[in-house]
Motif scaffolding. Structure first.
Motif, PDB file in Angstrom:
ATOM      1  N   VAL A   1     -31.786 -34.980  25.747  1.00  0.00           N
ATOM      2  CA  VAL A   1     -32.682 -35.140  24.598  1.00  0.00           C
ATOM      3  C   VAL A   1     -31.927 -35.938  23.542  1.00  0.00           C
ATOM      4  CG1 VAL A   1     -34.003 -33.021  24.986  1.00  0.00           C
ATOM      5  CG2 VAL A   1     -31.918 -32.947  23.594  1.00  0.00           C
ATOM      6  N   CYS A   2     -32.621 -36.318  22.477  1.00  0.00           N
ATOM      7  CA  CYS A   2     -31.992 -37.084  21.397  1.00  0.00           C
ATOM      8  C   CYS A   2     -30.899 -36.238  20.728  1.00  0.00           C
ATOM      9  CB  CYS A   2     -33.051 -37.475  20.365  1.00  0.00           C
ATOM     10  SG  CYS A   2     -32.362 -38.333  18.928  1.00  0.00           S
ATOM     11  N   PRO A   3     -29.659 -36.736  20.700  1.00  0.00           N
ATOM     12  CA  PRO A   3     -28.584 -35.983  20.037  1.00  0.00           C
ATOM     13  C   PRO A   3     -28.830 -35.798  18.538  1.00  0.00           C
ATOM     14  CG  PRO A   3     -27.669 -37.703  21.438  1.00  0.00           C
ATOM     15  CD  PRO A   3     -29.163 -37.935  21.361  1.00  0.00           C
ATOM     16  N   ALA A   4     -29.601 -36.704  17.914  1.00  0.00           N
ATOM     17  CA  ALA A   4     -29.833 -36.634  16.473  1.00  0.00           C
ATOM     18  C   ALA A   4     -30.873 -35.584  16.096  1.00  0.00           C
ATOM     19  CB  ALA A   4     -30.260 -38.000  15.947  1.00  0.00           C
ATOM     20  N   CYS A   5     -31.959 -35.481  16.882  1.00  0.00           N
ATOM     21  CA  CYS A   5     -33.045 -34.583  16.466  1.00  0.00           C
ATOM     22  C   CYS A   5     -33.539 -33.645  17.572  1.00  0.00           C
ATOM     23  CB  CYS A   5     -34.215 -35.399  15.914  1.00  0.00           C
ATOM     24  SG  CYS A   5     -35.111 -36.333  17.167  1.00  0.00           S
ATOM     25  N   GLY A   6     -33.038 -33.806  18.787  1.00  0.00           N
ATOM     26  CA  GLY A   6     -33.409 -32.888  19.857  1.00  0.00           C
ATOM     27  C   GLY A   6     -34.739 -33.178  20.530  1.00  0.00           C
TER      28      GLY A   6
ATOM     29  N   GLU B   1     -34.681 -44.510  23.910  1.00  0.00           N
ATOM     30  CA  GLU B   1     -35.181 -44.516  22.533  1.00  0.00           C
ATOM     31  C   GLU B   1     -35.861 -43.185  22.244  1.00  0.00           C
ATOM     32  OE1 GLU B   1     -37.494 -47.975  21.560  1.00  0.00           O
ATOM     33  OE2 GLU B   1     -38.622 -46.856  20.064  1.00  0.00           O
ATOM     34  N   CYS B   2     -35.500 -42.588  21.118  1.00  0.00           N
ATOM     35  CA  CYS B   2     -36.073 -41.296  20.735  1.00  0.00           C
ATOM     36  C   CYS B   2     -37.556 -41.452  20.373  1.00  0.00           C
ATOM     37  CB  CYS B   2     -35.309 -40.698  19.565  1.00  0.00           C
ATOM     38  SG  CYS B   2     -35.979 -39.108  19.034  1.00  0.00           S
ATOM     39  N   THR B   3     -38.373 -40.541  20.880  1.00  0.00           N
ATOM     40  CA  THR B   3     -39.812 -40.572  20.605  1.00  0.00           C
ATOM     41  C   THR B   3     -40.133 -40.128  19.176  1.00  0.00           C
ATOM     42  OG1 THR B   3     -40.005 -38.326  21.465  1.00  0.00           O
ATOM     43  CG2 THR B   3     -40.471 -40.137  23.000  1.00  0.00           C
TER      44      THR B   3
HETATM   45 ZN   LIG Z   1     -34.311 -38.412  17.653  1.00  0.00          ZN
END
Ligand SMILES: [Zn+2]
Length: 113
Positions: free
Chosen positions: A39-44, A23-25
């Motif tokens: 890392v999160c592919p959506a926001c890094g 889960e992205c922080t």
């Molecule tokens: Zn994210």
């Protein structure tokens, strides 16, 4: 409650890790536990490893922990490695792929001597 505990205990005996997902922080996006992300592919941003903590608690009894060796794997229920066999086979496979290069390097070193 007793049925819930029995269910958690049954799951505990068949699962190595209780990792459920990433889960992205920052943005809260979730990803499968078997997907490889740094890392999160959506926001890094950083990803949290999320676990079925009730299941892990049922498996990590004092008795169970006391019977395990003092290694990293003592706490495997809360490590982000769901399929240890696949991980080990993958590592062994990678080592074997390097073996011909090691043989060639050894031969070259012997030829120079
Ligand atoms: Zn994210």
């Amino acid at each position: 409650m007793q049925a819930q505990r029995a269910d958690a205990t049954a799951r505990a005996t068949t699962r190595h890790s209780f990792l459920t997902h990433l889960e992205c922080t920052a943005c809260g996006a979730t990803y499968g536990a078997d997907e490889l992300h740094t890392v999160c592919p959506a926001c890094g941003k950083v990803l949290y490893a999320r676990y079925d903590l009730a299941g892990a608690a049922a498996a990590m009894t004092r008795e169970a922990l006391a019977a395990r060796p003092f290694t990293l794997w003592r706490y495997h229920e809360v490590l982000p490695v769901r399929d240890i066999i696949r991980q080990l086979v993958s590592q062994a496979d990678e080592t074997l792929k390097r073996a011909p290069a090691l043989v060639e390097t050894t031969r070259a070193a012997k030829d120079k001597a």
